[in-house]
Each structure stands twice: as structure tokens, then as C-alpha cells.
Design a protein around this motif. Structure first.
Motif, mmCIF file in Angstrom:
data_model
loop_
_atom_site.group_PDB
_atom_site.id
_atom_site.type_symbol
_atom_site.label_atom_id
_atom_site.label_comp_id
_atom_site.label_asym_id
_atom_site.label_seq_id
_atom_site.Cartn_x
_atom_site.Cartn_y
_atom_site.Cartn_z
ATOM 1 N N ILE A 1 -49.052 72.788 58.521
ATOM 2 C CA ILE A 1 -48.524 72.014 57.385
ATOM 3 C C ILE A 1 -47.715 70.867 57.970
ATOM 4 O O ILE A 1 -46.773 71.094 58.753
ATOM 5 N N TYR A 2 -48.074 69.630 57.593
ATOM 6 C CA TYR A 2 -47.510 68.447 58.266
ATOM 7 C C TYR A 2 -46.917 67.446 57.276
ATOM 8 O O TYR A 2 -47.072 67.570 56.074
ATOM 9 N N GLU A 3 -46.268 66.439 57.865
ATOM 10 C CA GLU A 3 -45.650 65.319 57.137
ATOM 11 C C GLU A 3 -44.459 65.766 56.278
ATOM 12 O O GLU A 3 -44.196 65.206 55.222
ATOM 13 N N TYR A 4 -43.736 66.778 56.760
ATOM 14 C CA TYR A 4 -42.528 67.222 56.066
ATOM 15 C C TYR A 4 -41.379 66.286 56.406
ATOM 16 O O TYR A 4 -41.156 65.960 57.564
ATOM 17 N N LYS A 5 -40.673 65.844 55.373
ATOM 18 C CA LYS A 5 -39.497 64.980 55.566
ATOM 19 C C LYS A 5 -38.304 65.679 54.925
ATOM 20 O O LYS A 5 -38.211 65.752 53.702
ATOM 21 N N SER A 6 -37.411 66.190 55.759
ATOM 22 C CA SER A 6 -36.287 66.959 55.214
ATOM 23 C C SER A 6 -35.254 66.028 54.600
ATOM 24 O O SER A 6 -35.084 64.890 55.028
ATOM 25 N N SER A 7 -34.580 66.515 53.569
ATOM 26 C CA SER A 7 -33.516 65.731 52.927
ATOM 27 C C SER A 7 -32.558 66.692 52.235
ATOM 28 O O SER A 7 -32.823 67.891 52.122
ATOM 29 N N LYS A 8 -31.451 66.166 51.762
ATOM 30 C CA LYS A 8 -30.412 67.008 51.157
ATOM 31 C C LYS A 8 -30.903 67.668 49.854
ATOM 32 O O LYS A 8 -30.577 68.796 49.555
ATOM 33 N N ASP A 9 -31.705 66.940 49.076
ATOM 34 C CA ASP A 9 -32.157 67.491 47.781
ATOM 35 C C ASP A 9 -33.501 68.215 47.941
ATOM 36 O O ASP A 9 -34.410 68.062 47.152
ATOM 37 N N ASP A 10 -33.569 69.044 48.984
ATOM 38 C CA ASP A 10 -34.891 69.436 49.451
ATOM 39 C C ASP A 10 -35.393 70.797 49.000
ATOM 40 O O ASP A 10 -36.439 71.244 49.443
ATOM 41 N N GLU A 11 -34.673 71.477 48.116
ATOM 42 C CA GLU A 11 -35.078 72.843 47.771
ATOM 43 C C GLU A 11 -36.528 72.906 47.291
ATOM 44 O O GLU A 11 -37.257 73.829 47.619
ATOM 45 N N ILE A 12 -36.964 71.896 46.548
ATOM 46 C CA ILE A 12 -38.290 71.984 45.919
ATOM 47 C C ILE A 12 -39.416 71.886 46.959
ATOM 48 O O ILE A 12 -40.375 72.649 46.921
ATOM 49 N N ILE B 1 -59.878 75.251 62.086
ATOM 50 C CA ILE B 1 -58.544 74.648 61.966
ATOM 51 C C ILE B 1 -58.376 74.111 60.547
ATOM 52 O O ILE B 1 -59.245 73.392 60.051
ATOM 53 N N VAL B 2 -57.261 74.458 59.897
ATOM 54 C CA VAL B 2 -56.938 73.882 58.592
ATOM 55 C C VAL B 2 -55.614 73.139 58.729
ATOM 56 O O VAL B 2 -54.622 73.694 59.214
ATOM 57 N N SER B 3 -55.621 71.872 58.312
ATOM 58 C CA SER B 3 -54.461 71.002 58.446
ATOM 59 C C SER B 3 -54.072 70.471 57.068
ATOM 60 O O SER B 3 -54.886 69.840 56.397
ATOM 61 N N VAL B 4 -52.845 70.731 56.638
ATOM 62 C CA VAL B 4 -52.378 70.301 55.316
ATOM 63 C C VAL B 4 -51.427 69.118 55.475
ATOM 64 O O VAL B 4 -50.410 69.224 56.164
ATOM 65 N N ASP B 5 -51.768 67.994 54.844
ATOM 66 C CA ASP B 5 -50.865 66.841 54.788
ATOM 67 C C ASP B 5 -50.121 66.908 53.453
ATOM 68 O O ASP B 5 -50.741 66.873 52.388
ATOM 69 N N LEU B 6 -48.799 67.015 53.506
ATOM 70 C CA LEU B 6 -48.023 67.176 52.265
ATOM 71 C C LEU B 6 -48.115 65.969 51.347
ATOM 72 O O LEU B 6 -47.801 66.076 50.155
ATOM 73 N N THR B 7 -48.569 64.816 51.872
ATOM 74 C CA THR B 7 -48.738 63.659 50.977
ATOM 75 C C THR B 7 -49.933 63.844 50.050
ATOM 76 O O THR B 7 -50.150 63.036 49.159
ATOM 77 N N SER B 8 -50.705 64.924 50.243
ATOM 78 C CA SER B 8 -51.808 65.217 49.311
ATOM 79 C C SER B 8 -51.288 65.829 48.014
ATOM 80 O O SER B 8 -52.020 65.950 47.035
ATOM 81 N N VAL B 9 -50.001 66.224 48.011
ATOM 82 C CA VAL B 9 -49.396 66.843 46.823
ATOM 83 C C VAL B 9 -48.788 65.755 45.949
ATOM 84 O O VAL B 9 -48.159 64.828 46.449
#
Length: 388
Positions: free
Chosen positions: A275-286, A228-236
Motif C-alpha cells: 500500500i503506497y502513497e501514504y501522506k501522514s498528517s495531524k487529521d489523519d484518523e480516516i 504482486i499487488v500494489s495499491v496506490d492510495l490516490t485511486s481512492v
């Protein structure tokens, strides 16, 4: 096949998909839509689905999120020279309780793995990794987890599960199926000394951000050994993501997180990826584009998997034996890929957990170190776990 936990991809995304080039990924994958229902999974290698659950976030205040932006970005990319069939199965919505969402995720992952399909989970909070792990209870005897994260997420296992303490729950809850846990990209100042001591005491692996950035290849053996591989986006690091997603000025950059995803894909053992901890927002393209590229590199890796870990054919490997502190170390090098393994000796008197872990992925450098009388760290930790 019971995949009725999944709701279809939105009409908005499907309409957007129709405008894409016929060569784009979105036009080449099987999609669960309102019009066509759940796609036939015959010959599917990778199944992507979302899990819209974030209630166990320590900072949860009732906010909702969606994955439409990620899908739009991902569908718009162009595939490589791939021979894998990909499906997007839509989303698992929030259950009545968080435990209901866990159950739906666990069942979906279990069904897919039994069909030799790799589930790719796009998540809310990272505690969903716990449900992903529990899907393996009746699949394999021991599980290895790799977490790409700034924190160890051990937390206080006596308290209810949260997105910063799910690993503690995995360790202490029966059935005990966890063999190895490795954290890639951790940042020392985010982790208490007690957590560091516990990681060391359990002989788990941890790769500091500085070491990973200095030489990304050091994490490949851990990913080659992961189920199992789990990616926390707060690591970026914050500069790489949108405003709501920013967490720390330091972290992995886009190239590093994509390289890690490719290593995970190439691993013959990795059978689920999240891939976890995604927080969607209006300026979210990146952020949505970064997630899409992480997905792309994982799929690219899966396409280049080579069966190089079958050591029954003597022509497929070279064997090297070296002596370190009166301990004989046996190394294997694949003649197909040049990848290295080290043998872990059985301890006859121990109730052995390692039936399937006799060969441990390692690096050429570990062999060179052993030749210079230095015990490889991965070997030492696996040997100690085997001795407990």
C-alpha cells in the motif's frame, strides 16, 4: 536471517498498544520492538513492514512521514476467526540513496518469500513496487503485477525512475520477468492516449473505474493470477480520505478497495502486497483507519485461501469445451470453489514464456460468452502475448 535493515516499532506505539483490549490485533501479533528485538518468524504467515522512502515522488520537497498512526489504527482492530500468525517487523528507513532503500526492500522481500511468508509493505511512494518486483528475479521465471491505481504509471522509461513512471522501468529493464500487468480502477482523463495505446500494444489489462464500480467481481481473475499487488492510495476518492491524502473527487470507495484487497488475499498466487502513497498528517484518523481496514481484508482473504488450482485430480474439477471461430476453448471449473480457468494453448514453434501459465483464471461469464461465439478478452491477450 539477515533482517537488519529493519528498525523497531516506536515506543509510543508500543505504549499505546498496552492500553488496548487483550483481544485486539496489536496484542495478538508478533512485533519488532526496542525491548524484544526482531520476533521469531517461525510459523509466521504474513509480515508487515514499512518503507519510509518518498524521494522519488515527482512532487518531493523534502517532507518526512511516519507510520505510527496506521499502526495505532491497525493494532486496535479485532481479528476475524483467523489461523494465521502475523508479525510487524517495523520499518526500513531511508538509505543514503534511494537505490540503497530499494536494495534493502528487495532483500527483505526475497528473504520473506523464501520462508513462505507474505510481505505486506506500507510505503511511501509507489516506485517501491519496482524494488518489490526485482526481489522475484531469482525466485520465479515470470511475474504478474496488478496495480490498483487511477493511472497506468508507464511514464517515460528513458528518464530516472519516479513514482509515476516505475512501470516503464519494469518493462524495459533486464532481466525481463514481467508477463502481465493489469491496472484496476484507472481513470481515463489521467492517462495519455500514448499510454493507453502502449497498454493495448503490450496486451496488458486495464479495468476502468466505472466498470469496476459497476461490478467489482470482474477484477477477481486478474488478482487470482497476480504475484504482486500494489495499491496506490490516490485511486481512492477524495471523500474517503483525510485532507493531505485527497487527490480526485472520483475513485474507488472504501468498500471497493477493501473488496479488492480481499480478492488479493484469497488468491493462491499473491505472494506480496503493498500500500503506497501514504501522506501522514495531524487529521489523519480516516486515512490510517482505511489502510488498516485494507490490511484487515487482505489478511482475511489469506485466511480463506483454498487450494483449488491443482488440476491433477480429475475429481476436483469439471471440464468444458466450446468452439469459438473454429478455435477450441477449454474451460475448467473447480468443484471446491466454483472458480473458473481457461486453457491457453501452447504454440510449438514459439519460444514459450508460458510454461507456468497454461491455465488462466477467468469468470463464468467468459464461458457463457464463449458459448455465444465471443472470444474472452483475457484469453485473447494472453494468447497474443504467447505468440509474440
Amino acid at each position: 536471517m539477515d533482517l537488519n535493515f529493519l528498525s523497531p516499532v516506536s515506543d509510543l506505539v508500543m505504549a499505546h498498544n498496552e492500553l488496548l483490549s487483550p483481544q485486539a490485533l496489536g496484542r495478538k501479533i508478533k512485533i519488532h520492538s526496542i525491548q524484544n528485538g526482531v520476533p521469531d518468524l517461525e510459523n509466521v504467515t504474513i509480515a508487515i513492514f514499512g518503507v519510509l522512502e518518498n524521494r522519488n515522488d515527482v512532487d518531493y520537497i523534502g517532507e518526512e512521514f511516519g507510520l505510527d498512526e496506521i499502526r495505532k489504527s491497525f493494532y486496535g482492530l479485532f481479528p476475524g476467526i483467523w489461523n494465521t500468525t502475523i508479525a510487524d517487523l517495523g520499518d526500513i528507513n531511508k538509505g543514503e540513496r534511494v537505490e540503497d532503500t530499494y536494495f534493502a526492500l528487495k532483500e527483505t522481500v526475497r528473504i520473506l518469500i523464501k520462508k513462505n511468508i507474505i510481505p505486506v509493505i506500507l510505503g511511501g511512494t509507489q516506485d517501491l513496487t519496482y524494488a518489490n518486483y526485482r526481489a522475484y528475479d531469482d525466485l520465479i521465471p515470470m511475474v504478474n503485477i496488478v496495480n490498483i491505481d487511477a493511472k497506468f504509471d508507464l511514464g517515460d522509461s528513458t528518464k530516472p525512475i519516479k513514482n509515476n513512471s516505475f512501470v516503464g522501468k519494469i518493462i524495459i529493464e533486464e532481466p525481463y520477468n514481467l508477463f502481465n500487468y493489469a491496472t484496476i480502477g484507472y481513470q481515463t482523463y489521467f492517462n495519455s492516449q500514448e499510454e493507453k495505446d502502449l497498454m493495448d500494444g503490450l496486451y496488458f489489462e486495464s479495468y476502468r473505474l466505472g466498470h469496476v464500480s459497476n461490478d467489482i467481481s470482474i477484477v477477481e481473475p486478474a488478482l487470482r493470477d497476480a504475484n504482486i499487488v500494489s495499491v496506490d492510495l490516490t485511486s481512492v476518492k477524495g471523500a474517503e480520505v483525510s485532507l493531505r491524502q485527497k487527490y480526485s473527487p472520483n475513485g474507488l470507495d472504501g468498500k471497493e478497495i477493501c473488496a479488492i484487497a480481499r480478492y488479493a488475499g484469497i488468491s493462491n498466487k499473491v505472494s506480496s502486497f503493498g500500500i503506497y502513497e501514504y501522506k501522514s498528517s495531524k487529521d489523519d484518523e480516516i486515512t490510517s483507519m482505511l489502510i488498516s481496514q485494507i490490511l484487515w481484508y487482505f489478511i482475511e482473504g489469506v485466511n480463506f485461501r483454498i487450494k483449488d488450482d491443482d488440476f491433477s485430480d480429475e475429481r476436483s474439477y469439471q471440464k468444458f469445451i466450446t468452439l469459438v471461430e473454429s478455435q477450441e476453448l477449454v474451460f475448467y471449473k473447480s468443484t471446491k470453489t466454483g472458480r473458473w480457468w481457461i486453457e491457453i494453448p501452447f504454440l510449438a514453434e514459439v519460444n514459450n514464456k508460458l510454461k507456468r501459465h497454461t491455465l488462466l483464471p477467468c469468470m463464468h461469464q467468459d464461458y457463457l460468452d464463449a458459448c455465444n461465439n465471443k472470444v474472452p478478452d483475457r484469453w485473447y491477450k494472453a494468447f497474443q502475448k504467447n505468440s509474440v
